[in-house]
Design an enzyme around this catalytic site. Structure first.
Site, PDB file in Angstrom:
ATOM      1  N   GLN A 287      60.005  58.951  63.481  1.00  0.00           N
ATOM      2  CA  GLN A 287      58.917  58.621  62.259  1.00  0.00           C
ATOM      3  C   GLN A 287      58.103  57.336  62.963  1.00  0.00           C
ATOM      4  O   GLN A 287      58.159  56.423  63.594  1.00  0.00           O
ATOM      5  CB  GLN A 287      59.347  58.007  61.058  1.00  0.00           C
ATOM      6  CG  GLN A 287      59.882  59.013  60.371  1.00  0.00           C
ATOM      7  CD  GLN A 287      59.266  60.110  59.597  1.00  0.00           C
ATOM      8  OE1 GLN A 287      58.002  59.760  59.334  1.00  0.00           O
ATOM      9  NE2 GLN A 287      59.617  61.137  59.055  1.00  0.00           N
ATOM     10  N   TYR A 316      65.552  70.429  56.974  1.00  0.00           N
ATOM     11  CA  TYR A 316      64.618  69.786  57.766  1.00  0.00           C
ATOM     12  C   TYR A 316      64.779  68.357  58.285  1.00  0.00           C
ATOM     13  O   TYR A 316      64.279  67.497  58.135  1.00  0.00           O
ATOM     14  CB  TYR A 316      63.332  69.712  57.347  1.00  0.00           C
ATOM     15  CG  TYR A 316      62.863  71.510  56.580  1.00  0.00           C
ATOM     16  CD1 TYR A 316      61.935  72.042  57.590  1.00  0.00           C
ATOM     17  CD2 TYR A 316      63.303  71.466  55.424  1.00  0.00           C
ATOM     18  CE1 TYR A 316      61.810  73.255  56.738  1.00  0.00           C
ATOM     19  CE2 TYR A 316      63.073  72.845  54.569  1.00  0.00           C
ATOM     20  CZ  TYR A 316      62.152  73.577  55.810  1.00  0.00           C
ATOM     21  OH  TYR A 316      61.875  74.748  55.175  1.00  0.00           O
ATOM     22  N   GLU A 337      68.550  71.620  61.017  1.00  0.00           N
ATOM     23  CA  GLU A 337      67.351  71.316  61.706  1.00  0.00           C
ATOM     24  C   GLU A 337      67.206  72.318  62.815  1.00  0.00           C
ATOM     25  O   GLU A 337      67.892  72.870  63.498  1.00  0.00           O
ATOM     26  CB  GLU A 337      67.304  70.098  62.180  1.00  0.00           C
ATOM     27  CG  GLU A 337      66.420  69.607  63.444  1.00  0.00           C
ATOM     28  CD  GLU A 337      64.891  69.875  63.137  1.00  0.00           C
ATOM     29  OE1 GLU A 337      64.595  69.202  62.442  1.00  0.00           O
ATOM     30  OE2 GLU A 337      64.194  70.146  63.949  1.00  0.00           O
ATOM     31  N   ASP A 385      62.324  67.926  53.594  1.00  0.00           N
ATOM     32  CA  ASP A 385      61.308  67.199  54.174  1.00  0.00           C
ATOM     33  C   ASP A 385      60.753  68.155  55.326  1.00  0.00           C
ATOM     34  O   ASP A 385      60.535  67.796  56.614  1.00  0.00           O
ATOM     35  CB  ASP A 385      62.078  65.864  54.954  1.00  0.00           C
ATOM     36  CG  ASP A 385      60.660  64.744  55.634  1.00  0.00           C
ATOM     37  OD1 ASP A 385      59.628  65.251  55.521  1.00  0.00           O
ATOM     38  OD2 ASP A 385      61.328  64.013  56.391  1.00  0.00           O
ATOM     39  N   CYS A 412      54.503  66.212  53.178  1.00  0.00           N
ATOM     40  CA  CYS A 412      53.415  65.694  54.152  1.00  0.00           C
ATOM     41  C   CYS A 412      52.231  66.456  53.930  1.00  0.00           C
ATOM     42  O   CYS A 412      51.073  66.424  54.661  1.00  0.00           O
ATOM     43  CB  CYS A 412      53.729  65.312  55.741  1.00  0.00           C
ATOM     44  SG  CYS A 412      54.161  67.376  56.420  1.00  0.00           S
TER      45      CYS A 412
HETATM   46  N1  SAH Z   1      63.404  64.514  57.986  1.00  0.00           N
HETATM   47  C1  SAH Z   1      63.319  64.225  59.465  1.00  0.00           C
HETATM   48  C2  SAH Z   1      62.152  64.896  60.185  1.00  0.00           C
HETATM   49  C3  SAH Z   1      61.201  65.509  59.263  1.00  0.00           C
HETATM   50  S1  SAH Z   1      59.945  66.387  60.191  1.00  0.00           S
HETATM   51  C4  SAH Z   1      62.683  62.690  59.690  1.00  0.00           C
HETATM   52  O1  SAH Z   1      62.203  62.179  58.717  1.00  0.00           O
HETATM   53  O2  SAH Z   1      62.612  62.204  60.761  1.00  0.00           O
HETATM   54  C5  SAH Z   1      60.275  68.090  59.766  1.00  0.00           C
HETATM   55  C6  SAH Z   1      61.348  68.630  60.840  1.00  0.00           C
HETATM   56  O3  SAH Z   1      61.442  70.264  60.285  1.00  0.00           O
HETATM   57  C7  SAH Z   1      61.061  68.600  62.385  1.00  0.00           C
HETATM   58  O4  SAH Z   1      62.159  67.992  62.801  1.00  0.00           O
HETATM   59  C8  SAH Z   1      61.120  70.064  62.736  1.00  0.00           C
HETATM   60  O5  SAH Z   1      61.682  70.521  63.856  1.00  0.00           O
HETATM   61  C9  SAH Z   1      61.920  70.666  61.513  1.00  0.00           C
HETATM   62  N2  SAH Z   1      61.683  72.354  61.176  1.00  0.00           N
HETATM   63  C10 SAH Z   1      60.520  72.765  61.294  1.00  0.00           C
HETATM   64  N3  SAH Z   1      60.862  74.038  60.888  1.00  0.00           N
HETATM   65  C11 SAH Z   1      61.982  74.148  60.423  1.00  0.00           C
HETATM   66  C12 SAH Z   1      62.816  75.384  59.816  1.00  0.00           C
HETATM   67  N4  SAH Z   1      62.160  76.443  59.660  1.00  0.00           N
HETATM   68  N5  SAH Z   1      64.116  74.893  59.776  1.00  0.00           N
HETATM   69  C13 SAH Z   1      64.747  73.716  60.028  1.00  0.00           C
HETATM   70  N6  SAH Z   1      63.802  72.964  60.429  1.00  0.00           N
HETATM   71  C14 SAH Z   1      62.834  73.020  60.719  1.00  0.00           C
END
Ligand code: SAH
Length: 456
Positions: A287, A316, A337, A385, A412
């Site tokens: 982040q 996610y 993830e 997320d 977001c």
């Molecule tokens: N919660 C974490 C990341 C949020 S960003 C943090 O705050 O650091 C969203 C994340 O979702 C990214 O890491 C991306 O790689 C992942 N992502 C995207 N599509 C996805 C899917 N279909 N299934 C699982 N993860 C996914």
């Protein structure tokens, strides 16, 4: 067929600005036909010239500001608006916070969900110099190597030294790196010819740790005078812990290549979030606004109402930032993830922090949720997320079957949030608290928020 529009190119119009788009452009209307005008604010009387006309809307350029909004910030340096750095930089910060709250409210209204409340946006005390990471393109302009930022929607580099929203030590580091590259006559990469050496400079700095990482992203395997350059950077940059070369020889817009090669110091740096230590490598997602990320996660965790007995899914999960912060307050946390390297980081971060009740799997959240549901996993709380495109429908359906008491939705993108709230409602969930926007990106148009959904 030529379409008749109410305005033509080069027309001069004097009118009042009636709205601000989600991209931060003022809107004036001629017979319901919208004209978007950069750097104008609602309530302002302006004279504009029409620069581009399409069937449904036009673009204009302000030629005269007749009456000024009380929310206007005088920006001496228009480059911050013209580049993607600070598209809302002309709006006072309290008005930016209202603008972000209003965007969610408007989308809810359009979806006939106006009974859902939106709390005032949580802002920053000092809404500048917050970013812990910079990625700046390097280009040759009039024979000189420059670092800066692209003009919005282009690849024209605008040389900039003070980036306004970045940690000032990062700005200082970029200047040091730029000066070394100049001194040793390093050729910047040229997108047209595919030749040249350095494409981008990336700098990260830990908010708590103050550790700095410099990544030189190169087109070529070899960087001339690399020893001298690294030596100078390591001597001059305060808190430097790691200098890495990342090789990206592809002719693409993708920033980073797959190969990293540590030139000096460590392969990674460390920083903390909510007291948990994270190891950050050049390719890790982390982040970018640590202060507000803590507030965002605290809000999410508080709303989850955890007392140590619950099972939580963090879909996610990235490198496990939310999962690991939640683990302290839960019986067990499962993270999923899609990026394998992020899951490796998550597992390592869990281990380094002595957290044993978090389990991480690589997969698509929507598929993994369905799998967990078939296996009989019964979470009490689901935290999501997702990226801008929001949640997959299968994930929401699987949630309907697993029946967690609460869903905490970190979003977001308000548009996909509102769409997904409706889908959760079809599964028997309701929004039980005002949606809480948390400003993660002051001066920009990004809107982040936390929503609490509970089973009726
Ligand atoms: N919660 C974490 C990341 C949020 S960003 C943090 O705050 O650091 C969203 C994340 O979702 C990214 O890491 C991306 O790689 C992942 N992502 C995207 N599509 C996805 C899917 N279909 N299934 C699982 N993860 C996914």
């Amino acid at each position: 067929m030529k379409v008749k529009t109410p305005v033509y190119k080069n027309d001069h119009i004097t009118s009042k600005v009636v709205d601000l788009t989600y991209q931060g452009n003022g809107v004036i209307k001629v017979e319901h036909y919208p004209i978007f005008v950069p750097n104008t604010l609602p309530g302002e009387e302006v004279e504009i010239v029409v620069t581009k006309v399409t069937r449904n809307f036009a673009w204009g350029k302000m030629v005269k500001l007749i009456s000024k909004s009380p929310d206007r910030v005088e920006m001496k340096d228009q480059r911050y608006l013209q580049t993607g750095i600070a598209p809302l930089g002309n709006l006072k910060y309290p008005a930016q916070l209202k603008f972000k709250r209003h965007q969610i409210q408007e989308l809810l209204e359009k979806a006939h969900l106006d009974d859902i409340q939106v709390a005032p946006t949580m802002g920053m005390e000092h809404p500048y110099e917050y970013r812990n990471k910079a990625q700046v393109p390097v280009k040759l302009i009039k024979g000189q190597l420059q670092t800066g930022f692209y003009k919005r929607g282009s690849h024209d580099l605008v040389p900039i030294e003070n980036f306004l929203i970045q940690d000032p030590v990062i700005d200082q580091t970029i200047k040091i790196v730029r000066d070394q590259l100049r001194q040793y006559h390093i050729q910047p990469y040229d997108e047209q010819t595919g030749r040249g050496c350095i494409r981008t400079v990336m700098v990260r700095r830990g908010y708590y740790s103050h550790e700095v990482m410099v990544v030189l992203i190169s087109n070529t395997k070899k960087i001339p005078h690399v020893e001298e350059i690294t030596k100078e950077i390591s001597a001059k940059v305060p808190g430097i812990k790691s200098i890495v070369q990342n090789i990206n020889s592809k002719r693409t817009n993708k920033l980073l290549g797959d190969v990293n090669h540590t030139l000096w110091g460590q392969d990674t740096i460390n920083d903390q979030l909510l007291g948990i230590n994270f190891t950050i490598s050049p390719l890790s997602f982390y982040q970018v606004n640590p202060q507000q990320t803590e507030r965002l996660y605290e809000t999410a965790i508080q709303n989850a109402g955890l007392d140590g007995t619950q099972t939580v899914i963090d879909a996610y999960c990235g490198i496990g930032t939310i999962s690991l912060a939640v683990a302290k307050h839960a019986k067990k946390v499962y993270g999923v993830e899609i990026v394998p390297a992020a899951i490796e980081d998550a597992k390592m971060n869990a281990k380094n922090n002595g957290i044993a009740n978090a389990e991480f799997v690589v997969g698509k959240a929507e598929e993994q949720m369905a799998k967990w549901q078939e296996e009989g996993l019964k979470p009490d709380v689901l935290i999501v997320d997702p990226p801008r495109k929001g949640l997959g429908e299968e994930l929401i359906e699987a949630t309907g079957k697993m029946k967690p008491e609460k869903v905490i939705y970190v979003s977001c993108n308000p548009a996909t949030l509102v769409r997904d709230i409706q889908r959760f409602m079809d599964q028997g969930y309701h929004v039980t608290k005002p949606i809480q926007p948390v400003d993660q990106f002051p001066q920009t148009t990004h809107v982040e928020s936390v929503t609490v959904l509970e089973r009726a």
